[in-house]
Motif scaffolding. Structure first.
Motif, PDB file in Angstrom:
ATOM      1  N   ASN A 179       0.836  -1.208   0.000  1.00  0.00           N
ATOM      2  CA  ASN A 179       0.000   0.000   0.000  1.00  0.00           C
ATOM      3  C   ASN A 179       0.866   1.252   0.000  1.00  0.00           C
ATOM      4  O   ASN A 179       0.593   2.221  -0.720  1.00  0.00           O
ATOM      5  N   ALA A 180       1.918   1.234   0.826  1.00  0.00           N
ATOM      6  CA  ALA A 180       2.811   2.387   0.912  1.00  0.00           C
ATOM      7  C   ALA A 180       3.535   2.623  -0.415  1.00  0.00           C
ATOM      8  O   ALA A 180       3.684   3.764  -0.860  1.00  0.00           O
ATOM      9  N   ALA A 181       3.992   1.535  -1.056  1.00  0.00           N
ATOM     10  CA  ALA A 181       4.698   1.669  -2.332  1.00  0.00           C
ATOM     11  C   ALA A 181       3.768   2.213  -3.409  1.00  0.00           C
ATOM     12  O   ALA A 181       4.162   3.067  -4.224  1.00  0.00           O
TER      13      ALA A 181
ATOM     14  N   TYR B 114       1.101   4.054  -2.919  1.00  0.00           N
ATOM     15  CA  TYR B 114       0.805   5.451  -2.583  1.00  0.00           C
ATOM     16  C   TYR B 114       1.976   6.346  -2.982  1.00  0.00           C
ATOM     17  O   TYR B 114       1.782   7.440  -3.538  1.00  0.00           O
ATOM     18  N   ALA B 115       3.192   5.888  -2.729  1.00  0.00           N
ATOM     19  CA  ALA B 115       4.373   6.668  -3.097  1.00  0.00           C
ATOM     20  C   ALA B 115       4.444   6.874  -4.610  1.00  0.00           C
ATOM     21  O   ALA B 115       4.791   7.971  -5.085  1.00  0.00           O
ATOM     22  N   LYS B 116       4.100   5.847  -5.351  1.00  0.00           N
ATOM     23  CA  LYS B 116       4.087   5.954  -6.812  1.00  0.00           C
ATOM     24  C   LYS B 116       3.081   7.002  -7.266  1.00  0.00           C
ATOM     25  O   LYS B 116       3.358   7.804  -8.166  1.00  0.00           O
ATOM     26  N   GLN B 117       1.921   7.016  -6.638  1.00  0.00           N
ATOM     27  CA  GLN B 117       0.888   7.993  -6.981  1.00  0.00           C
ATOM     28  C   GLN B 117       1.326   9.409  -6.605  1.00  0.00           C
ATOM     29  O   GLN B 117       1.103  10.358  -7.368  1.00  0.00           O
ATOM     30  N   ILE B 118       1.943   9.549  -5.431  1.00  0.00           N
ATOM     31  CA  ILE B 118       2.385  10.870  -4.972  1.00  0.00           C
ATOM     32  C   ILE B 118       3.442  11.442  -5.908  1.00  0.00           C
ATOM     33  O   ILE B 118       3.432  12.636  -6.244  1.00  0.00           O
ATOM     34  N   MET B 119       4.377  10.601  -6.353  1.00  0.00           N
ATOM     35  CA  MET B 119       5.439  11.071  -7.250  1.00  0.00           C
ATOM     36  C   MET B 119       4.879  11.608  -8.555  1.00  0.00           C
ATOM     37  O   MET B 119       5.479  12.482  -9.186  1.00  0.00           O
ATOM     38  N   ALA B 120       3.715  11.100  -8.964  1.00  0.00           N
ATOM     39  CA  ALA B 120       3.126  11.528 -10.232  1.00  0.00           C
ATOM     40  C   ALA B 120       2.445  12.890 -10.135  1.00  0.00           C
ATOM     41  O   ALA B 120       2.262  13.559 -11.157  1.00  0.00           O
ATOM     42  N   VAL B 121       2.094  13.302  -8.919  1.00  0.00           N
ATOM     43  CA  VAL B 121       1.289  14.533  -8.796  1.00  0.00           C
ATOM     44  C   VAL B 121       1.930  15.609  -7.922  1.00  0.00           C
ATOM     45  O   VAL B 121       1.575  16.779  -8.022  1.00  0.00           O
ATOM     46  N   SER B 122       2.866  15.216  -7.061  1.00  0.00           N
ATOM     47  CA  SER B 122       3.411  16.182  -6.096  1.00  0.00           C
ATOM     48  C   SER B 122       4.803  16.649  -6.505  1.00  0.00           C
ATOM     49  O   SER B 122       5.578  15.905  -7.098  1.00  0.00           O
ATOM     50  N   LYS B 123       5.119  17.899  -6.142  1.00  0.00           N
ATOM     51  CA  LYS B 123       6.456  18.433  -6.360  1.00  0.00           C
ATOM     52  C   LYS B 123       7.172  18.693  -5.040  1.00  0.00           C
ATOM     53  O   LYS B 123       8.275  19.242  -5.025  1.00  0.00           O
ATOM     54  N   SER B 124       6.549  18.276  -3.956  1.00  0.00           N
ATOM     55  CA  SER B 124       7.115  18.484  -2.631  1.00  0.00           C
ATOM     56  C   SER B 124       8.096  17.369  -2.297  1.00  0.00           C
ATOM     57  O   SER B 124       7.714  16.193  -2.239  1.00  0.00           O
ATOM     58  N   PHE B 125       9.358  17.739  -2.083  1.00  0.00           N
ATOM     59  CA  PHE B 125      10.374  16.754  -1.730  1.00  0.00           C
ATOM     60  C   PHE B 125      10.012  16.027  -0.450  1.00  0.00           C
ATOM     61  O   PHE B 125      10.089  14.793  -0.372  1.00  0.00           O
ATOM     62  N   GLU B 126       9.604  16.778   0.560  1.00  0.00           N
ATOM     63  CA  GLU B 126       9.293  16.178   1.855  1.00  0.00           C
ATOM     64  C   GLU B 126       8.127  15.210   1.766  1.00  0.00           C
ATOM     65  O   GLU B 126       8.155  14.127   2.370  1.00  0.00           O
ATOM     66  N   GLU B 127       7.106  15.573   1.005  1.00  0.00           N
ATOM     67  CA  GLU B 127       5.930  14.707   0.880  1.00  0.00           C
ATOM     68  C   GLU B 127       6.282  13.408   0.175  1.00  0.00           C
ATOM     69  O   GLU B 127       5.891  12.315   0.622  1.00  0.00           O
TER      70      GLU B 127
ATOM     71  N   GLN C 223       9.349  12.060  -0.189  1.00  0.00           N
ATOM     72  CA  GLN C 223      10.297  11.312   0.636  1.00  0.00           C
ATOM     73  C   GLN C 223       9.582  10.578   1.767  1.00  0.00           C
ATOM     74  O   GLN C 223       9.855   9.400   2.039  1.00  0.00           O
ATOM     75  N   SER C 224       8.651  11.247   2.412  1.00  0.00           N
ATOM     76  CA  SER C 224       7.909  10.634   3.517  1.00  0.00           C
ATOM     77  C   SER C 224       7.111   9.432   3.033  1.00  0.00           C
ATOM     78  O   SER C 224       7.074   8.389   3.706  1.00  0.00           O
ATOM     79  N   ALA C 225       6.481   9.562   1.859  1.00  0.00           N
ATOM     80  CA  ALA C 225       5.669   8.465   1.318  1.00  0.00           C
ATOM     81  C   ALA C 225       6.534   7.252   1.000  1.00  0.00           C
ATOM     82  O   ALA C 225       6.160   6.106   1.313  1.00  0.00           O
ATOM     83  N   ILE C 226       7.700   7.476   0.395  1.00  0.00           N
ATOM     84  CA  ILE C 226       8.582   6.357   0.051  1.00  0.00           C
ATOM     85  C   ILE C 226       9.154   5.705   1.300  1.00  0.00           C
ATOM     86  O   ILE C 226       9.248   4.474   1.407  1.00  0.00           O
ATOM     87  N   ASN C 227       9.535   6.526   2.263  1.00  0.00           N
ATOM     88  CA  ASN C 227      10.139   5.985   3.485  1.00  0.00           C
ATOM     89  C   ASN C 227       9.174   5.128   4.288  1.00  0.00           C
ATOM     90  O   ASN C 227       9.596   4.228   5.018  1.00  0.00           O
TER      91      ASN C 227
END
Length: 818
Positions: free
Chosen positions: A567-569, A571-584, A586-590
């Motif tokens: 689920n986390a992976a 979500y991280a894939k989805q976040i990378m497609a839409v977000s430009k926030s490094f912290e957001e 990074q947090s999702a991948i971690n």
């Protein structure tokens, strides 16, 4: 659905027994699980992020079912007989995969296969006890057949163009429905449109259909009610037509083999009925195959409700007619044959006559359909597939190469293998020519690759022992007792035999069917008491139940953790497609890496994130963080090409070209047929060597130039080897001297003061399209290399100048360089 007659052997309860509530909870759980599993892309074995979550949910569900099974059959956990010990010995299968983690080529894929084996072991243990119960056996028997018929129906809904209906029917329980369409329920390849239903791979669907064709014939023969016979008889035509629509040569080849083998288990009268049922259904199916095929092809291009209704009408009408005919055969002919052939049945080896005769008839039919004009009654695409059934055909030759390459892999890792996913990870290192296949197309070879000789011997001993004990007991039983568990022999035998030709058991749902069937066979096998190994005390029962329970709970929590990771992976894939926030990001991948520190997808994404920030800021902390993430990932995934590419790109961005080159050179043997890898290596060799030349470092210049030319020679050797590959094999990947490879290798010779050698190399990379910058550079160096020898190619020179007038100045400048 009708109920077949269930024998007395291995049935531990009667119809009047009252069963505890937990029994019904277990049954409901099994029903829900087997209804859910097929629509999870057949639970492919977790080689991609998209297939992870259903696999881990299957582990969670199967362990919960196992705990329910322990509670339900607690009193039966007595190691008194051979059968009882199988419930313990099955644990050796996941343990061999755990052992192979020591030498795993990919820790990620190896762990996924441990998960798969735990699922199989759990369902085997449940089945071996549940299917000794008369009612449990009957329910599971009917459940398996019902699920199979639903899958066949689902396939036709898609074949007749009703994708939206199919998507809405299963969209609520499957993540593989996109835009109201179940992904690849039909697929198009070089052979044309093929039916795949829930499996998304036509050959595995063919194996499934073959198994359930014979299962349906068996159920038809053994059902006692008219509606049972009608149901099973009705489904024979849809199953056979579906089998043809898969366009699977392997299915058509293995069909008569399994047909004859199963025929050996019947007495002469039943053999005749078996043959009649198959023949009648077969003729009816062939009679409508062409129109059903053509309607499906038209509906795939453009849906038409009237045409779809016509197709359904034809299929249902013929199926009903066949059901009536087969019911009449069962009602009137079968009893008379049983009576008339009593004397024949008593003769020695009487059950061999018809199977031997069937082999002759099948051979004749094969000749007629493959070697004569009789095949014209079949649709054109089926005709083509039949014509191509020979040992010089592409897929046959390709599979032989896979097996030879697998043998090389096994030779290097003989004892405990390469871990789950070993073939998918290592095949590029051992392949004889550049193909792309993450499956060895032979379950047994792939199993041997993964767990080595030790694990393979354990596995084969396990299944052969079950087959031996079941068949031995089958011979001694009466007809009623034989019928109680014969379905499971049909399924296990059919799927395992077809798996000699393909990777059916990489689909976990198929493996579930096999291991449940093995459990069913074990439930009915000839089980003798074991005096020396007998452990029937209550104390042992408590210990045994506790150990299985603890293992189940461990597997349950592991499954939950893996689901969280998946689920986390995602979500991280989805976040990378839409977000430009490094912290957001990074947090999702971690969040994923905290659960699984070497999860490949997240390792690669986090390294890419750090590299992007490093490229923008040039801050060392991000470079170091990216290197650390990749090094951690590569310890667990030492053959992951994407991770290596990420590290090479990162090192090049930092200017660490020699380290980047070292990675490329040290891993060239792992990716022998990868043009891009050779291109990077030779280009890097030229870059470093040329810099050394400019700095007057002759030793370094020679070191890297020679390494680049050695790699170029490997490319030439590979190109020469490909010419020896049989022409029938269709290469799915190119391997050639690309313009980029020729350019870098040619520049090495050019800068080394060898214009003749440079011209010979550069000539291999010349292309007509000079609008491309690389092609122009190849032509430029080639022309100058000729001029340095007092030669010229005026036509190419004029064409190059026409493509880009600036080339005239660049040629002059290059010619003047020393």
């Amino acid at each position: 659905m009708s109920n077949p007659v269930y024998g007395k052997q291995a049935q531990t309860s009667t119809r009047d027994d009252k069963r505890p509530a937990i029994f019904w909870v277990l049954i409901v759980g099994m029903i829900l699980f087997l209804a859910w599993a097929p629509f999870q892309a057949a639970l492919f074995n977790g080689q991609m992020l998209d297939f992870e979550k259903p696999l881990y949910w299957a582990l969670i569900i199967s362990t919960i079912l196992l705990i329910l099974g322990i509670v339900t059959y607690y009193k039966k956990f007595k190691l008194e007989e051979q059968r009882d010990w199988l419930a313990v010995l099955v644990l050796l299968l996941p343990l061999t995969y755990v052992l192979s983690l020591i030498s795993a080529a990919s820790h990620y894929l190896a762990m996924n296969m441990v998960v798969v084996q735990c699922i199989y072991a759990a369902l085997f243990i449940i089945s071996i006890y549940l299917l000794q119960d008369r009612l449990g056996n009957k329910i599971i028997h009917n459940l398996i057949m019902t699920v199979a018929y639903v899958i066949v129906g689902f396939g036709f809904i898609n074949w007749f163009g009703q994708w939206v209906l199919a998507g809405k029917l299963v969209g609520w329980l499957s993540q593989y429905v996109y835009q109201d369409r179940y992904t690849n329920a039909t697929m198009t390849d070089t052979n044309g449109l093929r039916l795949t239903s829930v499996f998304q791979y036509a050959n595995t669907y063919a194996a499934f259909l073959m198994a359930f064709l014979f299962a349906a014939v068996f159920c038809l023969m053994k059902s006692k009610s008219w509606y049972g016979k009608a149901t099973h008889g009705f489904m024979l035509v849809p199953i056979l037509v579906s089998l043809f629509l898969t366009l699977s040569r392997g299915g058509l080849v293995m069909l008569p083999v399994v047909f004859v083998l199963l025929l050996l288990f019947f007495k002469p009268a039943r053999q005749i009925i078996w043959i009649l049922h198959c023949a009648i259904a077969g003729l009816a199916s062939i009679s409508i195959l062409a129109p059903i095929t053509n309607m499906g092809l038209q509906l795939d291009k453009a849906y038409n409700g009237g045409e779809a209704a016509k197709a359904w009408g034809l299929l249902i009408g013929v199926s009903l007619a066949v059901a009536v005919v087969l019911w009449l055969v069962e009602r009137y002919l079968a009893p008379k044959l049983e009576s008339a052939l009593t004397g024949w049945t008593s003769r020695k080896l009487s059950n061999l006559w018809l199977p031997v005769g069937s082999v002759v008839v099948i051979g004749l039919l094969a000749f007629l359909f493959i070697g004569t004009g009789l095949r014209s009654v079949l649709p054109e695409n089926v005709q083509v597939r039949l014509e191509n059934i020979n040992f010089r055909q592409h897929s046959v030759l390709e599979r032989l190469v896979f097996y030879q390459d697998a043998a090389k892999l096994i030779k290097d890792h003989p004892v405990i293998g390469t871990g789950g996913g070993g073939w998918a990870t290592l095949y590029e290192k051992y392949q004889d020519y550049p193909y792309t296949s993450r499956q060895a197309h032979n379950f047994f070879m792939q199993y041997l690759v993964e767990v080595g000789i030790l694990g393979f011997v354990i596995f084969m001993s396990f299944i052969l022992y079950i087959f031996y004990k079941y068949i031995r007991n089958y011979i001694r039983q009466n007809d009623e007792e034989r019928d109680s568990h014969f379905l499971y022999l049909i399924l296990a035998l059919s799927i395992l035999l077809h798996s000699l030709l393909d990777f059916n058991l990489s689909y976990v749902f198929m493996g579930i069917l096999v291991f449940m069937s093995l459990g069913g066979m074990a439930a009915a096998m000839d089980s003798k008491p074991l005096k020396r190994l007998s452990m029937s005390t209550s104390g042992f029962r408590i210990m045994y139940s506790a150990v299985i329970g603890i293992l189940s709970i461990v597997a349950l929590f592991a499954g939950l953790r893996f689901v969280q990771s998946a689920n986390a992976a995602t979500y991280a894939k989805q976040i990378m497609a839409v977000s430009k926030s490094f912290e957001e990001i990074q947090s999702a991948i971690n969040k994923d890496l905290e659960l699984r520190p070497t999860h490949p997808d997240s390792v690669i994404r986090l390294a890419a994130l750090y590299k992007n920030v490093y490229d923008q800021t040039k801050k060392e902390e991000f470079y170091n963080a990216a290197i650390e993430v990749l090094n951690t990932g590569l310890k667990a995934e030492p053959y992951n090409k994407t991770m290596y590419n990420s590290k090479v790109n990162l090192l090049q961005a930092k200017g660490e070209n020699e380290q980047a080159f070292s990675i490329l050179e040290n891993n060239i043997s792992n990716f022998n047929w990868d043009n891009d890898w050779y291109n990077m290596l030779i280009t890097q060799a030229y870059t470093i060597g040329n810099n050394a030349r400019e700095q007057k470092d002759t030793a370094k210049e020679q070191k890297y130039f020679q390494a680049g030319l050695a790699a170029y020679q490997k490319v030439l050797d590979g190109v020469a080897h490909i010419k020896t590959v049989p022409p029938e094999i269709q290469l799915t990947r190119t391997f050639e001297v690309t313009p980029s490879i020729a350019l870098s290798a040619g520049k090495i010779e050019f800068m080394s003061g060898k214009p003749a050698e440079a011209a010979n190399i550069l000539k291999n990379g010349l292309k007509d399209d000079l609008s491309d910058a690389t092609n122009r550079e190849v032509a430029r160096y080639y022309i100058v290399a000729l001029q340095k020898q007092g030669q010229d190619d005026k036509a190419l020179y004029d064409k190059l100048i026409k493509a880009d007038p600036k080339e005239k100045e660049q040629i002059a400048q290059l010619k003047s360089e020393k």
